[in-house]
Design a protein around this motif. Structure first.
Motif, mmCIF file in Angstrom:
data_model
loop_
_atom_site.group_PDB
_atom_site.id
_atom_site.type_symbol
_atom_site.label_atom_id
_atom_site.label_comp_id
_atom_site.label_asym_id
_atom_site.label_seq_id
_atom_site.Cartn_x
_atom_site.Cartn_y
_atom_site.Cartn_z
ATOM 1 N N GLU A 472 0.822 -1.200 0.000
ATOM 2 C CA GLU A 472 0.000 0.000 0.000
ATOM 3 C C GLU A 472 0.864 1.260 0.000
ATOM 4 O OE1 GLU A 472 -2.541 -0.384 3.363
ATOM 5 O OE2 GLU A 472 -3.745 -2.002 2.465
ATOM 6 N N GLY A 473 0.238 2.385 -0.355
ATOM 7 C CA GLY A 473 0.935 3.659 -0.348
ATOM 8 C C GLY A 473 0.060 4.744 -0.943
ATOM 9 N N ASN A 474 0.248 5.968 -0.480
ATOM 10 C CA ASN A 474 -0.523 7.111 -0.950
ATOM 11 C C ASN A 474 0.426 8.274 -1.174
ATOM 12 O OD1 ASN A 474 -2.259 9.210 -1.444
ATOM 13 N ND2 ASN A 474 -3.408 9.033 0.469
ATOM 14 N N LYS A 475 0.630 8.636 -2.418
ATOM 15 C CA LYS A 475 1.575 9.703 -2.758
ATOM 16 C C LYS A 475 1.162 11.047 -2.149
ATOM 17 C CE LYS A 475 3.850 11.824 -6.785
ATOM 18 N NZ LYS A 475 5.245 11.575 -6.388
ATOM 19 N N ASP A 476 -0.128 11.216 -1.882
ATOM 20 C CA ASP A 476 -0.587 12.463 -1.271
ATOM 21 C C ASP A 476 0.050 12.693 0.099
ATOM 22 O OD1 ASP A 476 -2.166 12.807 -3.496
ATOM 23 O OD2 ASP A 476 -3.970 11.995 -2.549
ATOM 24 N N LYS A 477 0.531 11.618 0.715
ATOM 25 C CA LYS A 477 1.212 11.730 2.009
ATOM 26 C C LYS A 477 2.714 11.965 1.853
ATOM 27 C CE LYS A 477 -2.027 8.648 4.395
ATOM 28 N NZ LYS A 477 -2.170 7.371 5.160
ATOM 29 N N GLY A 478 3.183 12.050 0.621
ATOM 30 C CA GLY A 478 4.605 12.232 0.360
ATOM 31 C C GLY A 478 5.195 11.032 -0.344
ATOM 32 N N ASP A 479 6.325 11.240 -1.012
ATOM 33 C CA ASP A 479 6.950 10.160 -1.772
ATOM 34 C C ASP A 479 7.320 8.968 -0.901
ATOM 35 O OD1 ASP A 479 6.703 11.445 -4.179
ATOM 36 O OD2 ASP A 479 8.729 12.272 -4.171
ATOM 37 N N GLY A 480 7.648 9.225 0.358
ATOM 38 C CA GLY A 480 8.027 8.127 1.238
ATOM 39 C C GLY A 480 6.932 7.094 1.394
ATOM 40 N N ASP A 481 5.683 7.518 1.220
ATOM 41 C CA ASP A 481 4.578 6.593 1.434
ATOM 42 C C ASP A 481 4.373 5.642 0.255
ATOM 43 O OD1 ASP A 481 2.653 6.196 3.660
ATOM 44 O OD2 ASP A 481 1.194 6.254 2.029
ATOM 45 N N ILE A 482 4.923 5.973 -0.914
ATOM 46 C CA ILE A 482 4.855 5.048 -2.051
ATOM 47 C C ILE A 482 6.165 4.269 -2.195
ATOM 48 C CG2 ILE A 482 3.123 6.381 -3.308
ATOM 49 C CD1 ILE A 482 5.425 7.486 -5.064
ATOM 50 N N ARG A 483 7.047 4.437 -1.200
ATOM 51 C CA ARG A 483 8.360 3.786 -1.223
ATOM 52 C C ARG A 483 8.628 3.110 0.121
ATOM 53 N NH1 ARG A 483 11.225 9.254 -3.749
ATOM 54 N NH2 ARG A 483 10.193 9.165 -5.799
ATOM 55 N N HIS A 484 7.629 2.384 0.608
ATOM 56 C CA HIS A 484 7.778 1.689 1.888
ATOM 57 C C HIS A 484 8.836 0.590 1.788
ATOM 58 C CE1 HIS A 484 4.634 3.631 4.103
ATOM 59 N NE2 HIS A 484 3.703 3.319 3.216
ATOM 60 N N ASP A 485 9.355 0.210 2.947
ATOM 61 C CA ASP A 485 10.272 -0.930 3.011
ATOM 62 C C ASP A 485 9.528 -2.215 2.666
ATOM 63 O OD1 ASP A 485 12.035 0.958 3.927
ATOM 64 O OD2 ASP A 485 11.982 0.281 6.017
ATOM 65 N N PHE A 486 10.193 -3.068 1.897
ATOM 66 C CA PHE A 486 9.587 -4.361 1.585
ATOM 67 C C PHE A 486 9.582 -5.205 2.854
ATOM 68 C CE2 PHE A 486 8.989 -8.569 0.020
ATOM 69 C CZ PHE A 486 8.308 -8.442 -1.191
ATOM 70 N N PRO A 487 8.426 -5.727 3.246
ATOM 71 C CA PRO A 487 8.366 -6.484 4.505
ATOM 72 C C PRO A 487 9.198 -7.760 4.460
ATOM 73 C CG PRO A 487 6.288 -6.647 3.274
ATOM 74 C CD PRO A 487 7.122 -5.614 2.589
ATOM 75 N N GLY A 488 10.108 -7.872 5.409
ATOM 76 C CA GLY A 488 11.017 -9.018 5.460
ATOM 77 C C GLY A 488 12.415 -8.678 5.013
ATOM 78 N N GLY A 489 12.616 -7.463 4.556
ATOM 79 C CA GLY A 489 13.936 -7.055 4.088
ATOM 80 C C GLY A 489 14.879 -6.619 5.185
ATOM 81 N N TRP A 490 14.371 -6.496 6.413
ATOM 82 C CA TRP A 490 15.172 -6.045 7.546
ATOM 83 C C TRP A 490 15.055 -7.061 8.683
ATOM 84 C CZ3 TRP A 490 13.768 -3.035 3.749
ATOM 85 C CH2 TRP A 490 14.539 -1.925 3.417
#
Length: 609
Positions: A472-490
């Motif tokens: 999920e992600g909403n660009k209206d909240k800023g670019d960071g919200d459409i560029r979330h961390d992939f779950p399990g990558g950390w």
């Protein structure tokens, strides 16, 4: 005594030459002209010569004495060798510099780029997976990792990508496109990589140049491809050359900063104002991204050689070029032609973010529209932003009208006649700059419609990391919200979507559908390079065929919110002698001579028998 003298000369050379770019080159290139940039304090005062009878065809000194541009002719060098450049003053050699010409890989010039047989997986490396936490922060880079900051660096890196290549391949993807990996030393927001501060070195927070070469090698072992995101339009304000410009006009100055108006149409508008065009082409994309002057021959040649160096060095299969249509159009045409002359089967896709097919087609190689103005960009591929525009709303339009509903998609392909090569267009539902498809459609069924379309139409499909698990992600909240961390990558992530057993039920449904669809596509030449026949949508149901002499695939998209039943007689010219169809998604069989029933918001992909 000789050893001491040699040591003194070497030390003096290191003091005088801080950088040589390209750092090395290759023997046997089609274009034998190589322009070396030597950088060091007052280096322009010296007379330069080179060993092995290699001709120096040009020496350029600029207004900045710290630069010396030396052009040599390598046409008589076919094997790896090391040249010696000597720098003299008053006829006495002050110091020397060794320069390596390496051997090329076999058939390097004939490398085959990504094409319509591929599926491109777009990754924002900082947000994909953190394979090496030790490089999250480095002494040489300003911004430090802060995973709590949506606009900060989170620690994803090249090792994280390498660690999950099996996962990427399992989605059906054949090609990896990473947003830029070269050093971006901005104090804030550096994770996106588009404000590069060194275009010959990987950002140490992503890893090393050797790590990037390993990524390339690992992909090729899997018969996968690697695309580098190249930026010709601008660098970052922290780039070392921006801090000590070779020439005043290395970048566009007004003087200093001038904001772009972003109106790319001024590049070809026959009625344009020169001032408007100047502020599009010469204006800076943002204040921290000085605009490069591709009409300066030194700049243009620097960019050409840097691009070719990366192709040879990292064994690349393609470029995606950022903000392609913001560049000086004559300069970017020369850049593109120089690369495709050297590599005739290499692919380059340009970001031409426009909303009209004629305007986008202008930028594709051999465009008849561009030819009206005697222009050829030589760019093999553009991105289908008009299709993206349609996808952003069409699957929420349940009730069709003259210009609403699935007719939008039909009309997009009506204009394919404008493109010189519509099969070489990049097609996508979302990318790192747009809304997440989950924001438009928080509904698996509508996601399936969009992906079915992307997978079966002409062109080169591109997935954005996380789409395949419903991220999920909403660009209206800023670019960071459409560029979330992939779950399990950390380490410590509660949800590991890289693992079949770690996915939530919703993630599993998204992934299983996506994987089945795009893995089916891998071996379907009729989809890769077949012809298209589409039929006018009726009652918000769209039917099209991908076909060649041997095969045919019938695609049905019911964009209505109700089940639809329809006869097939009007499709007979495409159905030809085929009698039945098997849906590749459900294995259901259909008799093509009988009325067809399709559930609401459902697509069929029928292999005809």
């Amino acid at each position: 005594m000789k050893k001491l003298l040699l040591l003194l000369i070497c030390c003096q050379a290191l003091a005088q030459v801080q950088k040589t770019e390209p750092p090395f080159w290759y023997a046997g290139m089609k274009n034998p002209r190589l322009q070396l940039m030597f950088y060091g304090e007052s280096i322009g005062q010296y007379v330069v010569a080179v060993s092995d009878h290699v001709p120096i065809t040009d020496v350029t000194r600029t207004g900045n004495p710290n630069y010396l541009f030396v052009t040599i002719d390598t046409k008589n060098i076919s094997k790896a060798t090391t040249l010696t450049f000597s720098f003299s003053e008053k006829k006495k050699t002050v110091f020397t510099v060794k320069y390596e010409l390496r051997a090329r890989e076999k058939n390097a010039a004939l490398r085959k780029g990504f094409d319509a047989s591929d599926v491109v997986y777009l990754i924002m490396p900082d947000r994909f997976a953190n394979g090496n936490p030790a490089n999250d922060n480095t002494p040489a880079t300003i911004e430090k990792a802060d995973r709590s900051n949506p606009s900060g660096r989170h620690g994803g890196d090249i090792k994280g990508i390498i660690d999950h290549l099996d996962y990427i391949q399992s989605t059906g993807a054949t090609t990896v496109w990473n947003t830029p990996l070269c050093e971006d030393n901005d104090p804030r927001g550096s994770y996106h990589g588009y404000a590069q501060s060194d275009v010959y070195n990987i950002d140490p927070r992503y890893g090393t140049n050797a790590d990037y070469l390993q990524l390339s090698s690992e992909l090729h072992k899997r018969n996968m491809k690697l695309v580098l995101d190249y930026v010709t339009n601008h660098w970052g304000s922290e780039h070392w050359m921006i801090k000590d410009l070779p020439t005043y006009d290395w970048i566009h100055q007004f003087p200093g900063y001038g904001q772009s108006n972003y109106r790319m149409t001024t590049q070809f508008d026959p009625n344009h104002s020169e001032n408007d065009k100047k502020f599009c082409v010469d204006g800076w994309f943002v204040k921290t991204m000085p605009d490069l002057n591709q009409s300066n021959p030194l700049v243009l040649n620097y960019l050409i050689q840097n691009a070719i160096w990366w192709i040879e060095y990292a064994n690349l299969d393609g470029f995606r070029v950022d903000t392609y249509s913001y560049c000086d159009k004559e300069g970017i045409s020369k850049w593109t032609k120089a690369i495709t002359d050297e590599y005739p089967y290499f692919n380059i896709v340009g970001e031409v973010w426009m909303h009209d097919q004629a305007q986008m087609a202008y930028w594709q190689k051999d465009s008849k529209i561009g030819a009206i103005q005697n222009y050829n960009s030589y760019l093999p591929s553009v991105m289908d932003f008009t299709l993206h525009d349609a996808i952003s709303s069409v699957f929420n339009e349940d009730k069709p009208s003259w210009d609403k509903g699935i007719i939008k998609v039909y009309e997009n392909f009506v204009n394919d006649f404008l493109y010189p090569n519509p099969n070489s267009i990049l097609v996508f539902a979302e990318n790192h700059d747009t809304q997440r498809i989950s924001h438009w459609y928080p509904d698996l069924n509508k996601y399936k419609l969009a992906m079915t379309l992307i997978a079966t139409i002409r062109g080169i499909p591109q997935l954005y990391y996380g789409s395949e698990i419903g991220m999920e992600g909403n660009k209206d909240k800023g670019d960071g919200d459409i560029r979330h961390d992939f779950p399990g990558g950390w380490t410590g992530d509660e949800n590991n979507a890289f693992s079949a057993t770690g996915r939530t039920e919703t993630q599993k449904q998204y992934f299983d559908f996506t994987s089945k669809l795009f893995n089916w596509r891998k071996n379907k030449t009729v989809i890769h390079n077949g012809k298209t026949m589409q039929f006018l949508p009726e009652d918000n149901v769209y039917v099209y065929f991908r076909y060649n002499d041997a095969e045919s695939v019938m695609v049905v998209i019911n964009n209505s919110d109700a089940q639809k039943t329809f006869g097939t007689a009007r499709f007979n010219e495409a159905i030809r002698n085929f009698k039945t169809g098997k849906d590749v998604l459900t294995d259901a069989d259909f008799d093509l001579g009988q009325p067809m029933t399709v559930d609401a918001k459902t697509a069929l992909i029928l292999e005809l028998k």
